[in-house]
Scaffold this motif. Structure first.
Motif, PDB file in Angstrom:
ATOM      1  N   GLN A 170     -25.081 -57.571 -31.588  1.00  0.00           N
ATOM      2  CA  GLN A 170     -24.609 -58.928 -31.842  1.00  0.00           C
ATOM      3  C   GLN A 170     -23.628 -59.332 -30.740  1.00  0.00           C
ATOM      4  O   GLN A 170     -22.748 -58.565 -30.376  1.00  0.00           O
ATOM      5  N   VAL A 171     -23.791 -60.539 -30.231  1.00  0.00           N
ATOM      6  CA  VAL A 171     -22.924 -61.070 -29.194  1.00  0.00           C
ATOM      7  C   VAL A 171     -22.325 -62.367 -29.696  1.00  0.00           C
ATOM      8  O   VAL A 171     -23.036 -63.228 -30.212  1.00  0.00           O
ATOM      9  N   GLN A 172     -21.041 -62.508 -29.540  1.00  0.00           N
ATOM     10  CA  GLN A 172     -20.377 -63.773 -29.864  1.00  0.00           C
ATOM     11  C   GLN A 172     -19.913 -64.437 -28.581  1.00  0.00           C
ATOM     12  O   GLN A 172     -19.351 -63.775 -27.701  1.00  0.00           O
ATOM     13  N   LEU A 173     -20.150 -65.732 -28.504  1.00  0.00           N
ATOM     14  CA  LEU A 173     -19.826 -66.490 -27.293  1.00  0.00           C
ATOM     15  C   LEU A 173     -18.854 -67.611 -27.636  1.00  0.00           C
ATOM     16  O   LEU A 173     -19.060 -68.331 -28.617  1.00  0.00           O
TER      17      LEU A 173
ATOM     18  N   ALA B 275     -17.594 -63.585 -23.805  1.00  0.00           N
ATOM     19  CA  ALA B 275     -18.555 -62.884 -24.662  1.00  0.00           C
ATOM     20  C   ALA B 275     -17.950 -61.608 -25.233  1.00  0.00           C
ATOM     21  O   ALA B 275     -17.167 -60.925 -24.569  1.00  0.00           O
TER      22      ALA B 275
ATOM     23  N   TYR C  93     -27.145 -58.895 -20.079  1.00  0.00           N
ATOM     24  CA  TYR C  93     -27.619 -60.166 -20.596  1.00  0.00           C
ATOM     25  C   TYR C  93     -27.783 -61.200 -19.486  1.00  0.00           C
ATOM     26  O   TYR C  93     -26.989 -61.258 -18.545  1.00  0.00           O
TER      27      TYR C  93
ATOM     28  N   ALA D 124     -25.167 -69.604 -23.603  1.00  0.00           N
ATOM     29  CA  ALA D 124     -26.163 -68.826 -24.341  1.00  0.00           C
ATOM     30  C   ALA D 124     -26.412 -67.505 -23.623  1.00  0.00           C
ATOM     31  O   ALA D 124     -26.193 -67.399 -22.409  1.00  0.00           O
TER      32      ALA D 124
ATOM     33  N   LYS E  28     -29.175 -63.894 -23.524  1.00  0.00           N
ATOM     34  CA  LYS E  28     -30.407 -63.265 -23.969  1.00  0.00           C
ATOM     35  C   LYS E  28     -30.628 -61.976 -23.188  1.00  0.00           C
ATOM     36  O   LYS E  28     -30.122 -61.796 -22.084  1.00  0.00           O
TER      37      LYS E  28
ATOM     38  N   TYR F 237     -33.353 -67.494 -25.661  1.00  0.00           N
ATOM     39  CA  TYR F 237     -31.934 -67.179 -25.784  1.00  0.00           C
ATOM     40  C   TYR F 237     -31.629 -66.862 -27.248  1.00  0.00           C
ATOM     41  O   TYR F 237     -32.022 -67.589 -28.152  1.00  0.00           O
ATOM     42  N   GLU F 238     -30.913 -65.752 -27.438  1.00  0.00           N
ATOM     43  CA  GLU F 238     -30.684 -65.243 -28.793  1.00  0.00           C
ATOM     44  C   GLU F 238     -29.335 -65.663 -29.354  1.00  0.00           C
ATOM     45  O   GLU F 238     -29.178 -65.794 -30.566  1.00  0.00           O
ATOM     46  N   TYR F 239     -28.368 -65.819 -28.476  1.00  0.00           N
ATOM     47  CA  TYR F 239     -26.996 -66.066 -28.926  1.00  0.00           C
ATOM     48  C   TYR F 239     -26.470 -67.344 -28.284  1.00  0.00           C
ATOM     49  O   TYR F 239     -26.713 -67.608 -27.102  1.00  0.00           O
ATOM     50  N   TRP F 240     -25.723 -68.102 -29.090  1.00  0.00           N
ATOM     51  CA  TRP F 240     -25.213 -69.395 -28.639  1.00  0.00           C
ATOM     52  C   TRP F 240     -23.747 -69.540 -29.000  1.00  0.00           C
ATOM     53  O   TRP F 240     -23.304 -69.050 -30.059  1.00  0.00           O
TER      54      TRP F 240
END
Length: 117
Positions: free
Chosen positions: A1-4, A24, A32, A96, A98, A104-107
């Motif tokens: 899991q990545v938080q941006l 991130a 990524y 984002a 990926k 792209y998986e994380y936003w």
């Protein structure tokens, strides 16, 4: 899991500059591809720029020569330097991330950029 988490947006006059940052979480940031997108009122979200994990960059035609994407893997941070801003650059800008060549998986939550004429 990545938080941006994006930061750096604001109000600027046409011709001015802003630098957006995207911090991130996680320890595999360097693996990524990082991208920047934007969405103006009443319009669909559009691609702005990307910096792949291999080190290549690409830009939307509308921002080439004015925007520069960069990243600092030691700081887990991506940047978007925006110069010669135009009123049509006004939008919410999203960061984002990926892995691989998929979507792209994380936003991030987005940061508002407003360019006045």
């Amino acid at each position: 899991q990545v938080q941006l988490v994006e930061s750096g947006g604001g109000l600027v006059q046409a011709g001015g500059s802003l630098r957006l940052s995207c911090a991130a979480s996680g320890r595999t940031f360097g693996r990524y591809t990082m991208g920047w997108f934007r969405q103006a009122p009443g319009k669909e979200r559009e691609f702005v720029a990307a910096f792949t994990w291999r080190g290549s960059t690409n830009y939307a035609d509308s921002v080439k020569g004015r925007f520069t994407i960069s990243r600092d893997n030691a700081k887990n941070t991506a940047y978007l330097q925006m110069n010669s801003l135009k009123p049509e650059d006004t939008a919410v800008y999203y960061c984002a991330a990926k892995q691989g060549i998929g979507s792209y998986e994380y936003w991030g939550q987005g940061t508002q950029v407003t360019v006045s004429s």
